[in-house]
Write a protein that holds these residues in place. Structure first.
Motif, PDB file in Angstrom:
ATOM      1  N   VAL A 242       8.335  -1.777  -9.500  1.00 19.07           N
ATOM      2  CA  VAL A 242       8.350  -2.429 -10.791  1.00 19.07           C
ATOM      3  C   VAL A 242       7.068  -2.346 -11.449  1.00 19.07           C
ATOM      4  CG1 VAL A 242      10.083  -4.128 -10.406  1.00 19.07           C
ATOM      5  CG2 VAL A 242       7.768  -4.493  -9.741  1.00 19.07           C
ATOM      6  N   SER A 243       6.348  -1.336 -10.892  1.00 15.17           N
ATOM      7  CA  SER A 243       4.865  -1.055 -11.498  1.00 15.17           C
ATOM      8  C   SER A 243       4.884   0.566 -11.285  1.00 15.17           C
ATOM      9  CB  SER A 243       3.921  -1.927 -11.059  1.00 15.17           C
ATOM     10  OG  SER A 243       3.530  -1.514  -9.403  1.00 15.17           O
ATOM     11  N   ALA A 244       3.619   1.027 -11.789  1.00 18.67           N
ATOM     12  CA  ALA A 244       3.357   2.466 -11.509  1.00 18.67           C
ATOM     13  C   ALA A 244       3.072   2.591  -9.998  1.00 18.67           C
ATOM     14  CB  ALA A 244       2.189   2.979 -12.362  1.00 18.67           C
ATOM     15  N   GLN A 245       3.408   3.950  -9.599  1.00 16.57           N
ATOM     16  CA  GLN A 245       3.281   3.973  -8.102  1.00 16.57           C
ATOM     17  C   GLN A 245       1.973   4.468  -7.633  1.00 16.57           C
ATOM     18  OE1 GLN A 245       6.033   7.066  -6.431  1.00 16.57           O
ATOM     19  NE2 GLN A 245       7.821   5.521  -6.050  1.00 16.57           N
ATOM     20  N   SER A 246       1.228   4.996  -8.891  1.00  8.65           N
ATOM     21  CA  SER A 246      -0.098   5.662  -8.591  1.00  8.65           C
ATOM     22  C   SER A 246      -1.269   4.626  -9.381  1.00  8.65           C
ATOM     23  CB  SER A 246      -0.148   6.975  -9.387  1.00  8.65           C
ATOM     24  OG  SER A 246      -1.616   7.475  -9.155  1.00  8.65           O
TER      25      SER A 246
ATOM     26  N   ALA B 211       0.757  -1.179   0.070  1.00  6.26           N
ATOM     27  CA  ALA B 211      -0.131  -0.095  -0.049  1.00  6.26           C
ATOM     28  C   ALA B 211       0.856   1.339   0.227  1.00  6.26           C
ATOM     29  CB  ALA B 211      -1.154  -0.108   1.422  1.00  6.26           C
ATOM     30  N   TYR B 212       1.369   1.550  -1.138  1.00  7.15           N
ATOM     31  CA  TYR B 212       2.653   2.614  -1.291  1.00  7.15           C
ATOM     32  C   TYR B 212       2.261   3.051  -2.730  1.00  7.15           C
ATOM     33  CZ  TYR B 212       7.393   4.350  -2.018  1.00  7.15           C
ATOM     34  OH  TYR B 212       8.300   5.142  -2.517  1.00  7.15           O
ATOM     35  N   PRO B 213       2.643   4.569  -2.695  1.00  8.88           N
ATOM     36  CA  PRO B 213       3.236   5.260  -1.758  1.00  8.88           C
ATOM     37  C   PRO B 213       2.181   5.880  -0.783  1.00  8.88           C
ATOM     38  CG  PRO B 213       2.893   6.521  -3.846  1.00  8.88           C
ATOM     39  CD  PRO B 213       2.595   5.199  -4.194  1.00  8.88           C
ATOM     40  N   THR B 214       0.836   5.708  -1.144  1.00  3.25           N
ATOM     41  CA  THR B 214      -0.220   5.975  -0.090  1.00  3.25           C
ATOM     42  C   THR B 214      -0.934   4.695   0.102  1.00  3.25           C
ATOM     43  OG1 THR B 214      -2.046   6.773  -1.747  1.00  3.25           O
ATOM     44  CG2 THR B 214      -0.255   8.215  -1.393  1.00  3.25           C
ATOM     45  N   PRO B 215      -1.940   5.019   1.296  1.00  2.00           N
ATOM     46  CA  PRO B 215      -2.814   3.723   1.492  1.00  2.00           C
ATOM     47  C   PRO B 215      -3.700   3.379   0.372  1.00  2.00           C
ATOM     48  CG  PRO B 215      -2.700   4.994   3.413  1.00  2.00           C
ATOM     49  CD  PRO B 215      -2.056   5.938   2.323  1.00  2.00           C
ATOM     50  N   LEU B 216      -4.129   4.499  -0.628  1.00  5.72           N
ATOM     51  CA  LEU B 216      -4.961   4.442  -1.622  1.00  5.72           C
ATOM     52  C   LEU B 216      -4.314   3.669  -2.954  1.00  5.72           C
ATOM     53  CD1 LEU B 216      -6.197   6.796  -0.129  1.00  5.72           C
ATOM     54  CD2 LEU B 216      -6.935   7.862  -2.182  1.00  5.72           C
ATOM     55  N   ASP B 217      -3.048   3.597  -2.927  1.00  7.96           N
ATOM     56  CA  ASP B 217      -2.274   2.840  -4.241  1.00  7.96           C
ATOM     57  C   ASP B 217      -2.195   1.306  -3.758  1.00  7.96           C
ATOM     58  OD1 ASP B 217      -2.336   5.328  -5.753  1.00  7.96           O
ATOM     59  OD2 ASP B 217      -1.208   5.980  -4.097  1.00  7.96           O
ATOM     60  N   ARG B 218      -1.674   0.625  -4.706  1.00  7.33           N
ATOM     61  CA  ARG B 218      -1.104  -0.759  -4.578  1.00  7.33           C
ATOM     62  C   ARG B 218       0.055  -0.742  -5.519  1.00  7.33           C
ATOM     63  NH1 ARG B 218      -3.593  -0.399  -0.936  1.00  7.33           N
ATOM     64  NH2 ARG B 218      -5.157  -1.876   0.254  1.00  7.33           N
ATOM     65  N   THR B 219       1.242  -0.945  -5.210  1.00  6.85           N
ATOM     66  CA  THR B 219       2.482  -1.154  -6.230  1.00  6.85           C
ATOM     67  C   THR B 219       3.039  -2.369  -6.008  1.00  6.85           C
ATOM     68  OG1 THR B 219       2.631   1.560  -5.935  1.00  6.85           O
ATOM     69  CG2 THR B 219       4.550   0.375  -6.490  1.00  6.85           C
TER      70      THR B 219
END
Length: 728
Positions: free
Chosen positions: A418-422, A397-405
């Protein structure tokens, strides 16, 4: 208090007619299931070489082998026009043996519960082209499992385990004591399937000589009876004049669970041993799985309070069990710890939040800690494996709890994305972690699936959903993410959807949406087209806020709700409604709230709070008292009613009906085996006793999901009509 009225409508059976004449329902269908579902790679499986994969053809007539790098067809592993002994028109899915020389295919899928199903299975040999029924005794089978060498298949029929020896076309009975609503062998009972998210309780030893399985004795579990009606959807002609009764075992909070026991079956001697584990506190065995050798059966266990997690390494031959991992929690053990247990060649990994955030803990099979991988203030949400160079791949859950990287950490501890941060990325890694099938979406991007190297370099797109995007994007409304201050200054995440042709000088009605269940997340940077977009088109502001208890933000944010469900969630949802009321374009006198399942529960909690600000509320399939819900889920967060009597009473909307101050609509399916109709009926009964009432819409023969026969568009069409009538 606004006047409330009651309309009892037994209407799902007429939903096809309604969709033809009701413009609200007809228009809603474009936004909701099944029309809002994007395409996914169907019937996908990697092949053992790590360089190719198999997919089911669109017509269901073949299983095709493709090269990962080029996307070119390499071979047809199965061609239904060219099989021997038997033929099928089409198949619905397939399972490959470990060496991909054998294939299990199925047709005629029949749902058992939410995840499980029966089907007519066939074995296929890619070398001989022989297509044969898995069983000559049973028309349908459940949860088949290949042996590692692909020469045998264990399956369940009528609550008993059988082994099919493919080479000899023989079928051996492993167990004989299986009986409905009494003994289950090899597949989980209702509660295990629903709350531990498993559909199979069998595992083969690496040497193919032993099959281990769980046996569930549910004879002492109370029986739950549900009625089925004739109906026009999920029709049952036998119940047209007299309702039929369907009975199954369902342990509500505080009642006896199935007695689960661990067993081994010796393929050569056909003898069964019961393996006794050394701790009398063990109530649940949510997972069994073999490690790298036949003396390493890994058994994950929990006590009834679900705050003690222990892993045993068991030798099925000697039945000796050695404890190799222990974890205690001040609240509950995070289910990811046992649901995502990872077993490798040289050790195993547990994802645990014992440090405050979900981290990975690697151990040897003797139990020694090897390595810890974690993120500062970010939860690790999935682990994918490691490559030959010692790189580990995981989702956070990075760089924010809203994202999955998707991230990679090397031997030195250096972390790289190794994937988009957003947005939301998830990986399906090939054997050896050389490639991954990357799925990606964001709040403004439809789901896409592509092949990448493990380092994230794009190779080619597998599914771009361009056609879906062309249809969906004109219907989709943007999500604007925000943070707000809740009780004590705690920051809560949310999103806002504004009406079409938004005018900042106009005062709009608002619908607050939430789910709120422990560990859940609704506020995520991912694609979603649903009823919210239809409501925005109809002139509503839709706001969703994840309150305390939800996931992606570490242990303390989540487990604050322990023993006290509904308390902090309600404080935060009312704070979110106050925040909505402060927006210059929101009409504070026209704020409604909606939720389904746990969200329906929280809708009732918020609507019956003393300081409730809502003008109207809609609850679908709500829990109204945790005493009515199953042991595993309710007791994980609340303990038993005997241990936490005040907590159960304070958390139950059932005892707060006198505080309901706004018009309420409740909807549910009469065949909901998860949140039983009794939850809604008991709530309504208490309203009536006090001289009050609410509106209801009942869906005959529908389960918790209320799917099929236009029913989903009826749910949201009626909800839109309800809010229009009460907030316009």
């Amino acid at each position: 208090m606004k006047a409330k009225h009651i309309i009892f409508v037994l209407a799902a059976s007429a939903s096809a007619t309604m969709s033809a004449v009701n413009p609200t329902v007809r228009d809603m269908a474009r936004y909701v299931y099944p029309e809002n579902v994007a395409a996914t790679p169907a019937g996908f499986a990697y092949l053992p070489d790590g360089e190719s994969y198999a997919m089911l053809s669109a017509d269901g007539k073949s299983v095709i082998k493709y090269d990962i790098k080029t996307g070119k067809e390499v071979d047809k592993l199965l061609d239904l026009t060219n099989t021997r002994e038997n033929s099928l028109d089409r198949i619905e899915g397939f399972i490959l043996s470990d060496d991909a020389t054998k294939i299990l295919v199925w047709t005629g899928k029949e749902s058992v519960y939410r995840r499980s199903y029966k089907a007519s299975y066939y074995t296929y040999d890619t070398r001989t082209r022989l297509l044969r029924p898995l069983s000559n005794r049973f028309a349908t089978q459940q949860s088949p499992v290949f042996s590692p060498d692909g020469r045998m298949v264990a399956f369940v029929a009528d609550n008993n385990i059988y082994v099919r020896k493919i080479d000899y076309q023989t079928e051996v009975s492993v167990t004989e004591d299986g009986a409905r609503n009494s003994i289950i062998n090899g597949v989980p009972d209702w509660t295990y399937e629903e709350e531990f998210q498993t559909t199979c309780s069998m595992t083969w030893a690496p040497d193919n000589l032993t099959l281990c399985y769980l046996r569930y004795d549910e004879s002492a579990v109370p029986t739950y009876d549900m009625q089925r009606y004739g109906g026009a959807c999920n029709a049952d002609e036998s119940a047209e004049l007299y309702p039929a009764t369907w009975s199954y075992k369902y342990p509500v909070a505080g009642k006896p669970n199935s007695k689960v026991s661990l067993h081994s079956y010796d393929v050569e001697t056909r003898k069964i041993k019961e393996i006794e584990l050394p701790d009398s506190r063990i109530e649940y065995i949510p997972r069994i799985q073999y490690g790298p050798d036949s003396q390493s059966l890994m058994v994950a266990t929990l006590n009834r309070d679900q705050n003690h997690f222990e892993i045993y390494r068991v030798n099925p031959k000697s039945t000796v069990a050695k404890s190799i991992y222990n974890e205690d929690s001040k609240s509950w053990i995070n289910p990811v710890s046992y649901e995502s247990l990872w077993l490798g060649k040289d050790g195993f990994a547990v994802n645990s939040w014992k440090s405050g955030y979900n981290r990975l803990y690697f151990h040897t099979y003797a139990g020694a800690l090897i390595r810890e991988i974690g993120e500062d203030s970010h939860d690790i949400t999935a682990y994918y494996g490691s490559d030959a160079m010692g790189n580990h791949y995981y989702q956070a859950a990075y760089p924010t709890p809203l994202d999955r990287t998707i991230r990679r950490i090397d031997r030195k501890g250096t972390v790289a994305d190794v994937s988009a941060q957003s947005g939301t990325s998830a990986g399906n890694f090939s054997p050896g972690c050389k490639y991954m099938m990357l799925s990606y979406s964001s709040s403004e991007s439809v789901p896409q699936y592509s092949f990448c190297t493990a380092a994230g370099k794009n190779i080619r797109t597998l599914v771009d959903n361009a056609g879906f995007a062309a249809k969906a994007m004109p219907l989709h409304a943007s999500r604007d993410f925000f943070t707000m201050s809740g009780e004590g200054g705690i920051q809560l995440n949310g999103y806002i959807i504004k009406p079409a042709e938004f005018n900042p000088s106009t005062k709009y009605p608002v619908v607050m949406y939430q789910y709120s269940g422990p560990g859940s997340q609704e506020v995520l940077n991912r694609w979603n087209l649903d009823w919210q977009d239809a409501f925005a088109k109809a002139g509503y502001v839709v706001i969703c806020v994840d309150g305390r208890g939800t996931g992606g933000r570490g242990r303390d944010f989540c487990d604050i709700v322990y023993r006290n469900l509904g308390h902090y969630e309600t404080i935060d949802q009312i704070a979110a409604a106050r925040y909505a009321a402060s927006l210059p374009y929101a009409d504070k006198s026209r704020i409604g709230i909606f939720g389904w399942s746990y969200g329906g529960y929280e809708t009732l909690m918020a609507a019956t709070a003393p300081d409730s600000p809502y003008a109207a509320a809609v609850a679908v399939a709500p829990v109204t008292d945790w005493r009515f819900y199953d042991t595993v889920y309710a007791e994980r967060y609340m303990l038993t009613p005997q241990q936490n009597e005040d907590g159960y009473r304070n958390s139950a909307p059932l005892w707060r009906t006198s505080s309901l101050k706004c018009p309420l609509l409740i909807m549910y399916g009469t065949a909901d085996d998860n949140v039983h109709p009794a939850n809604s009926l008991e709530f309504v009964s208490r309203l009536q006793r006090q001289g009050d009432f609410c509106d209801m819409l009942v869906f005959p023969n529908m389960n918790h999901s209320i799917n099929g026969c236009n029913s989903r568009s009826v749910v949201y069409g009626r909800m839109l009509q309800w809010f229009n009538n009460n907030m316009r």
